[in-house]
Design a protein around this motif. Structure first.
Motif: not given
Length: 387
Positions: A193-202, A275-281, A308-310, A338-341
């Motif tokens: 609802t705020d125009g951004a995707v914020r995985p794992f963030s409060l 495992v060094d890195y997980v590209n999460a869902h 999360s690259t989503k 890659p970052p989680t933006m």
């Protein structure tokens, strides 16, 4: 089992453009392509944004911002690019595809009695016609199991190669943002609802859709060596699991994702600690991210690094697994996570290192790519650096 599975070519499209450089500058650079949609009317929806592509950067294809693009030419361009990178003519290679079909014809089909949908609207026809056009082998199959569809295609291709049934396979996925699928997610109140995707963030409020397509050439190590092909990475393990918890909600403990990850690691002969890195869902929804965190911690413990690259590409639905496999390959090859933006502040229910808001240099050799879908379907790939 006859041989190891390697990756020798890929083609990829995201909202940032066509090819690996667009992924590097956009996804790894932390870009934001969420924009108001022009290709259909969004007035009745809760949001008007998605990560959509327009322009003439796709070889042989011009995409107008005012029209929903046809899937077939975009998919074909990715397959051609993958074969060219691999130096393979495609002969004898099955084509395995993740797609729900070309949705552009749906409104006229339902609104105009007596009309017939064009063949390209059917997922199986997309695979068959592109395979026939490019002289690929058989089988030519389409998978429609939602957000693990192209991961399923990759797993099927890997099984064919590793089992000695094919020396190479082309595995792909495609999704172009369309009104009918957008409406379904909007009606389910899954959209941000705020125009951004914020995985794992409060403060995360949901997902946004994105245009995406990718194709990968999987090959036996022996075939690649015989041809003198460059190996871009190795696919050493894969796993699938169904937890059947709910029609749309994930298992609250991430049980299905955890089971798929364990199966993939067993096949790869890898311990979770390797495992060094997980590209999460990482969809950016309240239910997914907290459940996935529990599954990640159950398998990998508290120390694993994920992202999360989503958060940059948007959710690519059936194309998700293929595009995120390419992103993970680039992370392995370039030594950059890659970052989680869109990350605002920590959520106690998502206590993972999610590479917030900026990419990170890292020496990674083994990575896992995770995907989940409605109905409790889950899939995992273990990807390893070429050398």
């Amino acid at each position: 089992m006859s041989d190891d599975v390697v990756i020798t070519g890929y083609g990829v499209l995201t909202a940032f453009g066509f090819g690996a450089d667009a992924v590097r500058s956009g996804v790894f650079g932390g870009g934001d392509r969420f924009r108001p949609i022009e290709r259909f009317d969004t007035a009745r929806f809760r949001t008007d944004r998605a990560a959509v592509y327009s322009g003439d950067g796709v070889p042989g294809v011009t995409i107008s911002p005012l029209e929903t693009p046809a899937q077939a030419p975009v998919l074909r361009a990715c397959v051609v690019a993958a074969l060219e990178m691999a130096g393979h003519d495609g002969s004898g290679a099955p084509l395995l595809l993740g797609s729900a079909g070309d949705r552009r014809a749906d409104p006229s089909f339902w609104q105009t009695p007596g009309t017939e949908p064009p063949l390209d609207s059917l997922p199986g026809q997309l695979a068959h016609r592109i395979g026939a056009d490019l002289g690929l082998g058989t089988p030519r199959l389409a998978y429609v199991n939602a957000c693990i569809a192209s991961t399923t295609a990759i797993i099927t291709g890997a099984q064919l190669v590793r089992g000695g049934h094919a020396r190479a396979a082309v595995c792909a996925g495609v999704h172009m943002v369309s009104a009918d699928i957008f409406a379904k997610f909007d009606s389910g109140q899954a959209m941000s609802t705020d125009g951004a995707v914020r995985p794992f963030s409060l403060g995360r409020t949901g997902l946004l859709h994105g245009d995406g397509a990718a194709a990968l050439v999987l090959e036996s190590a022996a075939s690649a060596a015989q041809r003198g092909a460059t190996v871009l990475g190795r696919l050493t393990g894969w796993g699938m699991a169904a937890d059947g918890h709910h029609v749309v909600r994930p298992h609250p403990d991430g049980a299905g994702l955890a089971a798929a990850a364990r199966a993939a690691l067993r096949m790869a002969g890898r311990e979770p600690s390797s495992v060094d890195y997980v590209n999460a869902h990482g969809t950016g929804t309240a239910f997914n991210d907290s459940a996935e965190t529990r599954g990640l911690r159950e398998v990998f413990g508290p120390g694993v690094t994920v992202s999360s690259t989503k958060s940059t590409t948007g959710h690519l639905l059936e194309a998700t697994g293929a595009v995120e496999a390419v992103i993970t390959l680039l992370a392995l090859a370039d030594g950059v996570l890659p970052p989680t933006m869109g990350y605002l502040e920590p959520d106690p229910e998502c206590d993972v290192d999610c590479v917030p808001n900026a990419s990170r240099v890292a020496n990674i050799r083994v990575a896992v790519s995770l995907n989940a879908a409605f109905g409790g379907a889950n899939a995992a790939l273990v990807l390893e650096r070429a050398s």
